[in-house]
Write an enzyme that holds these catalytic residues in place. Structure first.
Site, mmCIF file in Angstrom:
data_model
loop_
_atom_site.group_PDB
_atom_site.id
_atom_site.type_symbol
_atom_site.label_atom_id
_atom_site.label_comp_id
_atom_site.label_asym_id
_atom_site.label_seq_id
_atom_site.Cartn_x
_atom_site.Cartn_y
_atom_site.Cartn_z
ATOM 1 N N GLU A 297 -3.865 3.326 7.560
ATOM 2 C CA GLU A 297 -3.202 2.890 6.282
ATOM 3 C C GLU A 297 -4.784 3.793 5.488
ATOM 4 O O GLU A 297 -3.993 4.405 4.299
ATOM 5 C CB GLU A 297 -4.846 1.517 5.698
ATOM 6 C CG GLU A 297 -3.580 1.370 4.101
ATOM 7 C CD GLU A 297 -4.320 0.176 3.731
ATOM 8 O OE1 GLU A 297 -4.083 -1.294 4.452
ATOM 9 O OE2 GLU A 297 -4.854 0.042 3.085
ATOM 10 N N SER B 102 -10.223 -0.400 4.585
ATOM 11 C CA SER B 102 -8.921 -0.931 6.166
ATOM 12 C C SER B 102 -8.569 -0.178 6.681
ATOM 13 O O SER B 102 -7.752 0.714 6.005
ATOM 14 C CB SER B 102 -8.703 -1.753 4.681
ATOM 15 O OG SER B 102 -8.395 -2.995 4.299
ATOM 16 N N ARG C 290 1.056 -1.298 0.252
ATOM 17 C CA ARG C 290 -0.244 -0.188 -0.421
ATOM 18 C C ARG C 290 1.356 1.235 -0.096
ATOM 19 O O ARG C 290 0.629 2.678 0.497
ATOM 20 C CB ARG C 290 -0.727 0.088 1.135
ATOM 21 C CG ARG C 290 -1.776 -1.344 1.163
ATOM 22 C CD ARG C 290 -3.053 -1.443 0.133
ATOM 23 N NE ARG C 290 -3.283 -2.628 0.277
ATOM 24 C CZ ARG C 290 -3.208 -3.293 -0.433
ATOM 25 N NH1 ARG C 290 -2.443 -3.552 -1.543
ATOM 26 N NH2 ARG C 290 -3.373 -4.599 -1.145
HETATM 27 C C1 LIG Z 1 -15.099 -0.158 0.453
HETATM 28 C C2 LIG Z 1 -13.937 -0.301 0.118
HETATM 29 C C3 LIG Z 1 -12.707 -1.065 -0.231
HETATM 30 C C4 LIG Z 1 -11.253 -1.292 -0.535
HETATM 31 N N1 LIG Z 1 -11.000 -2.003 -0.446
HETATM 32 C C5 LIG Z 1 -9.976 -2.159 -1.067
HETATM 33 C C6 LIG Z 1 -8.723 -2.878 -1.273
HETATM 34 O O1 LIG Z 1 -9.500 -4.388 -1.521
HETATM 35 N N2 LIG Z 1 -7.505 -3.022 -1.797
HETATM 36 C C7 LIG Z 1 -6.659 -1.913 -1.294
HETATM 37 O O2 LIG Z 1 -5.540 -1.412 -2.286
HETATM 38 N N3 LIG Z 1 -7.720 -0.796 -1.033
HETATM 39 C C8 LIG Z 1 -9.198 -0.654 -0.818
HETATM 40 N N4 LIG Z 1 -9.606 0.708 -0.551
HETATM 41 C C9 LIG Z 1 -8.765 1.380 -0.430
HETATM 42 C C10 LIG Z 1 -8.993 2.655 -1.386
HETATM 43 O O3 LIG Z 1 -10.290 1.942 -2.552
HETATM 44 C C11 LIG Z 1 -7.739 2.707 -2.595
HETATM 45 O O4 LIG Z 1 -6.805 2.817 -1.753
HETATM 46 C C12 LIG Z 1 -7.740 3.199 -3.295
HETATM 47 O O5 LIG Z 1 -6.562 2.978 -4.868
HETATM 48 C C13 LIG Z 1 -7.691 4.762 -3.469
HETATM 49 O O6 LIG Z 1 -8.063 5.257 -4.287
HETATM 50 P P1 LIG Z 1 -8.946 6.736 -4.907
HETATM 51 O O7 LIG Z 1 -8.465 7.407 -5.993
HETATM 52 O O8 LIG Z 1 -10.212 7.110 -3.606
HETATM 53 O O9 LIG Z 1 -7.633 7.795 -3.762
HETATM 54 P P2 LIG Z 1 -7.974 8.644 -2.567
HETATM 55 O O10 LIG Z 1 -8.089 7.787 -1.176
HETATM 56 O O11 LIG Z 1 -8.574 10.544 -3.127
HETATM 57 O O12 LIG Z 1 -6.234 8.838 -2.546
HETATM 58 C C14 LIG Z 1 -5.432 8.710 -1.792
HETATM 59 C C15 LIG Z 1 -4.312 8.707 -1.927
HETATM 60 O O13 LIG Z 1 -3.425 8.594 -3.445
HETATM 61 C C16 LIG Z 1 -2.912 9.732 -3.432
HETATM 62 N N5 LIG Z 1 -3.332 10.519 -4.627
HETATM 63 C C17 LIG Z 1 -4.444 10.349 -5.606
HETATM 64 N N6 LIG Z 1 -4.960 10.838 -6.790
HETATM 65 C C18 LIG Z 1 -3.579 10.347 -7.218
HETATM 66 C C19 LIG Z 1 -3.351 11.363 -8.018
HETATM 67 N N7 LIG Z 1 -3.612 11.214 -9.424
HETATM 68 N N8 LIG Z 1 -1.217 11.572 -8.332
HETATM 69 C C20 LIG Z 1 -0.602 11.673 -6.603
HETATM 70 N N9 LIG Z 1 -1.434 11.076 -5.841
HETATM 71 C C21 LIG Z 1 -2.956 10.664 -5.592
HETATM 72 C C22 LIG Z 1 -3.817 11.055 -2.344
HETATM 73 O O14 LIG Z 1 -2.870 12.343 -2.542
HETATM 74 C C23 LIG Z 1 -4.112 9.769 -1.279
HETATM 75 O O15 LIG Z 1 -2.441 9.905 -0.504
HETATM 76 C C24 LIG Z 1 -11.302 0.368 0.352
HETATM 77 C C25 LIG Z 1 -11.459 1.080 0.128
HETATM 78 C C26 LIG Z 1 -13.379 1.023 0.154
HETATM 79 C C27 LIG Z 1 -14.236 2.492 0.902
#
Ligand SMILES: Cc1cc2nc3c(=O)[nH]c(=O)nc-3n(C[C@H](O)[C@H](O)[C@H](O)COP(=O)(O)OP(=O)(O)OC[C@H]3O[C@@H](n4cnc5c(N)ncnc54)[C@H](O)[C@@H]3O)c2cc1C
Length: 307
Positions: free
Chosen positions: A298, A228, A179
């Protein structure tokens, strides 16, 4: 100085753009938890050139934060100073390339990439069907599930640095770990190239459906949550430690530890970011006391506490 005045003064210092600059934009609507204060200014660039020109001209003292679709973010109640950048439509294209490759803009949702891969007969990206984030968040978080992570399918990522310069980073230079990537925190991902293998669209779709079914029965995916909450410590599962410490269903204000999956925090309605973060800290304290393990967040907690 009021927050409104400060935000409008900040807008006056920003380069002109073709995209949208919004002072005091509430971020609660842009995160899964549905909590958090405003961005001092939210910038939604029109496209890569707009973002690059903006970064080139942006005074270096102005802080920049990037948000994806907020599925891993807990924005604190006092909001975020400076500019929050959210990449939208101009960064959401998905296209197939020869050799079972797929190129995706970072605003494309992981699930859309999985579906596009299935349609194109490209196997190996099915796991993205289970992750509710965008490709930008997947690159930053090395998102993964069911035994596969972003690092296993990435060929290269395209980024802009804080000065607006474009770089292509091969997957082996992303510094991926659980992660995490070691790419500098102020680099903004704009595009990713993925490698899959030739596959049968019907079989790929069946695997994605299986992932969806499994998710729905094991995680509170329809709730206001951030996924998580804590990393799994070596040799342990965070949810088991929280469960053993009596945390299942625990509450603080409008926040609750999920009954279905103890490593998920939920906004049951009316929670503040402080409720959610406080409940998370309660769980860390309980687990520390009960098993001696120090849980690490996380979920990314960003922004200021309420004054
Ligand atoms: C119900 C649920 C289930 C989930 N299951 C999983 C799973 O199975 N596995 C898993 O790994 N994660 C899981 N997650 C967590 C999450 O979905 C992941 O971490 C996902 O990759 C985050 O993407 P996001 O676009 O929502 O990023 P955000 O939450 O908006 O941001 C997360 C991080 O990424 C950075 N970021 C976003 N876009 C960019 C960009 N373009 N350039 C640089 N930095 C950037 C942000 O600054 C921040 O630090 C889950 C979340 C939920 C709510």
């Amino acid at each position: 100085m009021s927050a409104a005045v400060a935000a409008s003064r900040l807008v006056d210092r920003l380069p002109s753009v073709r995209g949208r600059l919004t002072p005091e934009q509430p971020l609660s609507a842009l995160t899964w938890f549905r909590v958090g204060g405003p961005a001092e200014v939210l910038f939604v660039p029109a496209d890569e050139a707009d973002l690059s020109t903006f970064l080139q001209a942006l005074p270096s003292d102005i802080p920049v934060t990037v948000a994806g679709v907020g599925s891993n973010l807990l924005v604190r109640d006092g909001g975020i100073d400076g500019v929050v950048i959210r990449l939208g439509k101009g960064f959401a294209t998905i296209s197939q390339e020869p050799g079972n490759k797929l190129r995706a803009g970072v605003a494309a949702l992981d699930a859309m990439v999985a579906k596009a891969a299935a349609k194109a007969g490209v196997a190996g990206l099915e796991f993205y069907r289970g992750i509710p984030g965008s490709i930008g968040g997947a690159l930053r978080m090395n998102a993964g599930c069911y035994g596969r992570e972003t690092k296993d399918v990435l060929v290269e990522a395209v980024v802009l640095d804080r000065q607006g310069n474009r770089h292509v980073i091969p997957a082996q230079e992303m510094g991926f770990s659980y992660r995490h990537t070691s790419v500098p925190p102020d680099f903004i991902f704009i595009e990713a190239l993925f490698q899959g293998a030739a596959g049968d669209p019907i079989e790929i779709t069946a695997r994605m459906d299986e992932i969806t079914r499994s998710r729905e029965s094991t995680q509170p995916i329809r709730e206001r949550t951030g996924g998580s909450t804590f990393r799994n410590p070596d040799g342990f599962k965070a949810w088991q430690l929280i469960d053993a410490a009596g945390g299942r269903g625990a509450r603080r204000g409008g926040a609750q530890v999920s009954e279905l999956h103890c490593n998920f925090l939920i906004n049951k309605g009316g929670a503040t970011a402080a409720d959610l973060e406080g409940l998370g800290e309660d769980m860390r304290a309980r687990v520390r006391e009960q098993s001696g393990v120090e849980l690490q967040w996380e979920i990314k907690r960003i922004g200021k506490e309420s004054p």
